[in-house]
Motif scaffolding. Structure first.
Motif, mmCIF file in Angstrom:
data_model
loop_
_atom_site.group_PDB
_atom_site.id
_atom_site.type_symbol
_atom_site.label_atom_id
_atom_site.label_comp_id
_atom_site.label_asym_id
_atom_site.label_seq_id
_atom_site.Cartn_x
_atom_site.Cartn_y
_atom_site.Cartn_z
ATOM 1 N N MET A 625 -11.580 -9.135 -1.069
ATOM 2 C CA MET A 625 -10.818 -9.005 0.169
ATOM 3 C C MET A 625 -9.623 -8.074 -0.004
ATOM 4 N N VAL A 626 -8.992 -8.097 -1.166
ATOM 5 C CA VAL A 626 -7.873 -7.189 -1.431
ATOM 6 C C VAL A 626 -8.362 -5.740 -1.417
ATOM 7 N N ARG A 627 -9.443 -5.495 -2.118
ATOM 8 C CA ARG A 627 -9.985 -4.120 -2.173
ATOM 9 C C ARG A 627 -10.390 -3.637 -0.787
ATOM 10 N N ALA A 628 -11.030 -4.502 -0.021
ATOM 11 C CA ALA A 628 -11.501 -4.103 1.305
ATOM 12 C C ALA A 628 -10.334 -3.834 2.246
ATOM 13 N N LEU A 629 -9.327 -4.675 2.208
ATOM 14 C CA LEU A 629 -8.201 -4.527 3.126
ATOM 15 C C LEU A 629 -7.384 -3.280 2.807
ATOM 16 N N GLU A 630 -7.149 -3.033 1.521
ATOM 17 C CA GLU A 630 -6.395 -1.838 1.145
ATOM 18 C C GLU A 630 -7.181 -0.571 1.466
ATOM 19 N N ALA A 631 -8.497 -0.618 1.295
ATOM 20 C CA ALA A 631 -9.317 0.549 1.633
ATOM 21 C C ALA A 631 -9.268 0.826 3.130
ATOM 22 N N GLU A 632 -9.290 -0.232 3.928
ATOM 23 C CA GLU A 632 -9.230 -0.055 5.376
ATOM 24 C C GLU A 632 -7.907 0.579 5.798
ATOM 25 N N LEU A 633 -6.811 0.097 5.237
ATOM 26 C CA LEU A 633 -5.512 0.671 5.575
ATOM 27 C C LEU A 633 -5.431 2.132 5.139
ATOM 28 N N SER A 634 -5.996 2.448 3.983
ATOM 29 C CA SER A 634 -5.976 3.835 3.513
ATOM 30 C C SER A 634 -6.766 4.744 4.448
ATOM 31 N N LEU A 635 -7.880 4.249 4.978
ATOM 32 C CA LEU A 635 -8.639 5.036 5.948
ATOM 33 C C LEU A 635 -7.774 5.385 7.148
ATOM 34 N N TYR A 636 -7.109 4.391 7.719
ATOM 35 C CA TYR A 636 -6.277 4.648 8.895
ATOM 36 C C TYR A 636 -5.113 5.578 8.552
ATOM 37 N N ALA A 637 -4.567 5.405 7.364
ATOM 38 C CA ALA A 637 -3.451 6.263 6.964
ATOM 39 C C ALA A 637 -3.881 7.730 6.921
ATOM 40 N N GLN A 638 -5.044 7.990 6.352
ATOM 41 C CA GLN A 638 -5.510 9.374 6.243
ATOM 42 C C GLN A 638 -5.871 9.970 7.600
ATOM 43 N N VAL A 639 -6.504 9.178 8.437
ATOM 44 C CA VAL A 639 -6.951 9.702 9.728
ATOM 45 C C VAL A 639 -5.794 9.829 10.710
ATOM 46 N N PHE A 640 -4.882 8.865 10.703
ATOM 47 C CA PHE A 640 -3.786 8.835 11.685
ATOM 48 C C PHE A 640 -2.521 9.526 11.197
ATOM 49 N N GLY A 641 -2.526 9.986 9.940
ATOM 50 C CA GLY A 641 -1.329 10.626 9.410
ATOM 51 C C GLY A 641 -0.210 9.641 9.134
ATOM 52 N N LEU A 642 -0.544 8.485 8.601
ATOM 53 C CA LEU A 642 0.443 7.443 8.310
ATOM 54 C C LEU A 642 0.830 7.496 6.837
ATOM 55 N N ARG A 643 1.936 6.869 6.520
ATOM 56 C CA ARG A 643 2.404 6.832 5.135
ATOM 57 C C ARG A 643 2.791 5.413 4.734
ATOM 58 N N PRO A 644 1.831 4.506 4.679
ATOM 59 C CA PRO A 644 2.166 3.140 4.240
ATOM 60 C C PRO A 644 2.484 3.142 2.751
ATOM 61 N N PRO A 645 3.570 2.523 2.358
ATOM 62 C CA PRO A 645 3.939 2.546 0.937
ATOM 63 C C PRO A 645 3.040 1.634 0.098
ATOM 64 N N GLY A 646 2.730 2.112 -1.110
ATOM 65 C CA GLY A 646 2.066 1.268 -2.093
ATOM 66 C C GLY A 646 0.612 0.956 -1.845
ATOM 67 N N VAL A 647 -0.111 1.805 -1.125
ATOM 68 C CA VAL A 647 -1.516 1.539 -0.829
ATOM 69 C C VAL A 647 -2.382 2.541 -1.588
ATOM 70 N N PRO A 648 -3.313 2.064 -2.440
ATOM 71 C CA PRO A 648 -4.185 2.994 -3.171
ATOM 72 C C PRO A 648 -4.979 3.866 -2.207
ATOM 73 N N ARG A 649 -5.163 5.121 -2.586
ATOM 74 C CA ARG A 649 -5.872 6.055 -1.722
ATOM 75 C C ARG A 649 -7.379 5.828 -1.799
ATOM 76 N N LEU A 650 -8.011 5.730 -0.661
ATOM 77 C CA LEU A 650 -9.455 5.619 -0.563
ATOM 78 C C LEU A 650 -10.053 7.020 -0.581
ATOM 79 N N GLU A 651 -10.990 7.244 -1.478
ATOM 80 C CA GLU A 651 -11.634 8.544 -1.556
ATOM 81 C C GLU A 651 -12.773 8.611 -0.547
ATOM 82 N N LEU A 652 -12.679 9.562 0.358
ATOM 83 C CA LEU A 652 -13.713 9.781 1.360
ATOM 84 C C LEU A 652 -14.615 10.925 0.915
ATOM 85 N N VAL A 653 -15.905 10.772 1.138
ATOM 86 C CA VAL A 653 -16.855 11.809 0.771
ATOM 87 C C VAL A 653 -17.619 12.240 2.012
#
Length: 654
Positions: A625-653
């Motif tokens: 659940m931790v991995r899934a939730l952090e990955a979801e937030l990273s997706l939104y951060a990359q797409v929406f141009g957000l900068r949430p602190p301390g969230v591992p970056r999800l690699e998109l292919v």
């Protein structure tokens, strides 16, 4: 107030906190004078344990790891335990998840559970649910699910009696079958107060239990067999969600039926409190209880429209008095003893707790699994109950959670990003309760809108029937209507909308990305993606004909299956998405995701696929659940141009 852009707010609600608080107490019951229930343990490999509340108010876990009290009957499970006092000692029977055997356990120094049922190596083996201890007979009565072959539909279900002496652990013939297997599905038998009659629910494919069920009543002979089984209520177009007997000496039959268009309570086939409210719900798990008879003849009921309350109903007069308290949602689990009712309840400010109601005084109090604020509750979201206008002016119900932080605001010119959540089921609904996964996003400046799209429960049968043969249409339209309405009214940023959902909600999320241009990205969890595959052997028996109602019979409308399946239209998805899947999922298997990704190969849709070993349909392990939730937030951060602190970056292919 500090000013920071939406999505960049620091929050004390991290993914670990949200994961460790996931889940809720279930299946409450009395063992002697003690209250017991099952409880989640996300940090213990996702198992569920039994918890007892002693007379002094202390709580303790009854079974250590790796014991996991959980049934797999119809895959979604059901009531997995029962308890009683036997010769001054506690006796508990329970289903262990790993081998699905039924065990007996008498807590005490050095005590170990002993198996009551054998192991079968055929298909999914032998499974048990809704145990009822009959100490005078030396038996436990259960629903038995037996696999007869390797296919998921090679299965039979009957009511069965298991001897408590353990003789059936080695000899399957020691199990007494109480019914035949002419019915595809049965619930556990409820015995009348005098023990002379038994009642249960039964239904067959292609119906689901929220579409049509029968009430079956049989006589119980002195030697414990069931004879003269007959259908006394229900039918193909009438859903009866629960059946029982009144607790008073008259032993009247009680059941919840939607024959009026709403699940209401009936006593000997007559309505006792006719309201445009639900006194029942979708029977996804065997053992759901929305009402419980008291010895006095009164009935404890969970009821409501959208949200639910706990009340005491007088079936003679129809008078209904609700318990006072802060709770906005009561789960479908009840237990009674004397004048005391035990339930599980939550609110937007508290997670699910075990609540006791004194039917004499009307006083309700928390007695177990008490909510404890892990962070300042000022960080919790503040929901708004909304009704939007969908296509053709139809109502669409939703809970809207705006971004919220006690010490931060966004720049005045900025509109927040929003994620539309599509619940699973699809015959389910979004409860109005504190969910730290929602708070994980709202406390960072990302809004959430939970949509009870057409097909959801809680609003009457007509609202549920909106989805008949319209899955992939009405749910997609309703979610889009809410998202666009939030943008049009200036609540959400039109260019920063996302959709997410799991199971049937994962289908809606994927179908929405393929069929609309509303969303900039999406999160798809353990989804249905290929209707033809799902209808031809890629799911379990319980839902193997579900699409007959949701889409139409495959033989009659094959083009509709291709038209709506995201796997057939992967080329239409051009926005980024995250796909999350459990590798042990037998309801929505990984093959659907793999087929979908193969169709997507070479397409311009950035994405990530995370598959988790040891996880099934719905994640239960904290690490997952931790991995899934952090990955979801990273997706939104990359797409929406957000900068949430301390969230591992999800690699998109691509």
């Amino acid at each position: 107030m500090q000013v920071l852009p939406y999505g960049s707010w620091p929050s004390p609600i991290d993914a670990t906190l949200a994961a460790t608080h996931d889940g809720r107490p279930e299946y409450v019951g009395f063992v002697g004078d003690e209250v017991w229930w099952t409880a989640p343990r996300p940090t213990e490999n996702g198992r569920r344990t039994l918890v007892r509340r002693r007379a002094d108010g202390t709580e303790e876990s009854v079974l250590p790891a790796p014991w996991n009290v959980r049934s797999r009957v119809v895959e979604y499970g059901g009531q997995p335990w029962a308890g009683a006092v036997r010769e001054g000692r506690l006796l508990v029977v329970f289903v262990n998840f790993a081998d699905q055997r039924l065990y007996a356990y008498q807590p005490g120094p050095g005590a170990e559970p002993r198996p009551l049922t054998p192991v079968s190596v055929v298909g999914g083996g032998l499974r048990w649910a809704e145990p009822q201890l009959l100490l005078d007979r030396g038996e436990v009565w259960c629903v038995l699910e037996e696999f007869t072959g390797e296919r998921p539909t090679d299965v039979r279900r009957v009511l069965a009696a298991v001897p408590l002496d353990g003789s059936a652990a080695e000899d399957e013939d020691a199990v007494r079958e109480l019914t035949d297997d002419r019915r595809r599905f049965v619930t556990g038998a409820r015995l009348s107060p005098d023990g002379r009659r038994a009642a249960w629910l039964a239904w067959d494919h292609p119906r689901m239990p929220w579409e049509g069920t029968d009430v079956v009543v049989a006589d119980v002979t002195p030697n414990g067999t069931l004879v003269g089984a007959r259908v006394v209520a229900g039918g193909p177009q009438e859903s009866i969600a629960q059946v029982d007997w009144s607790g008073s000496a008259d032993g009247c039959l009680l059941y919840v039926s939607d024959r009026s268009g709403w699940w209401n309570l009936y006593r000997d086939h007559e309505p006792v409190c006719a309201r445009e409210e639900e006194f029942g719900g979708a029977l996804w798990k065997l053992g759901h209880r929305w009402f419980a008879p008291l010895d006095s003849g009164l009935v404890a009921v969970v009821h409501g429209r959208g949200a639910t309350a706990l009340g005491i109903l007088d079936p003679q007069t129809g008078e209904l008095i609700d318990a006072a308290g802060p709770w906005t949602e009561f789960a479908s689990t009840l237990a009674v003893q004397g004048d005391h009712v035990v339930a599980v309840a939550a609110s937007p400010r508290s997670a699910y707790e075990v609540v006791e109601l004194d039917a004499r005084t009307g006083r309700a109090r928390v007695i177990g699994a008490a909510h404890d604020d892990a962070v300042d509750p000022a960080h919790y979201p503040e929901p708004r109950i909304r009704t939007f206008s969908g296509p053709d002016g139809r109502d669409v119900h939703a809970h809207v959670y705006p971004p919220h932080h006690p010490g931060l605001v966004a720049p005045g010119h900025e509109l927040p990003p929003y994620v539309v959540w599509a619940h699973g089921g699809p015959t389910d609904r979004a409860p109005l309760v504190l969910d730290l996964e929602i708070a994980y996003f709202t406390s960072r400046g990302i809004g959430v809108a939970e949509v009870d799209y057409g097909g959801s429960t809680g609003y009457g049968r007509a609202y549920r029937e909106r989805l008949r043969e319209q899955w992939g249409v009405v749910d997609v339209e309703d979610c889009a209507a809410v998202a666009l309405a939030l943008a049009d009214e200036g609540t959400a940023d039109r260019d920063r909308l996302a959709i997410r959902g799991g199971s049937a909600g994962g289908w809606t999320a994927a179908a929405s990305l393929a069929a609309t241009d509303v969303y900039a990205c999406g999160t798809i969890l353990y989804p249905v993606l290929d209707l033809v595959g799902w209808a031809t052997g890629e799911t379990h028996d319980f839902e193997s004909h579900y699409l007959d109602g949701l889409v139409g019979p495959l033989a009659e409308v094959p083009a509709r299956y291709a038209q709506r399946s995201p796997v057939e239209h992967a080329d239409r998805i051009t926005v980024p998405f995250l796909l999350l899947q459990g590798l042990d999922d037998v309801i929505c298997p990984p093959a659907q995701c793999e087929r979908f990704l193969a169709r997507l190969a070479g397409r311009p849709a950035p994405h990530a696929y995370l598959a988790f070993e040891g996880e099934g349909h719905g994640f239960r392990k904290a690490a997952t659940m931790v991995r899934a939730l952090e990955a979801e937030l990273s997706l939104y951060a990359q797409v929406f141009g957000l900068r949430p602190p301390g969230v591992p970056r999800l690699e998109l292919v691509q």
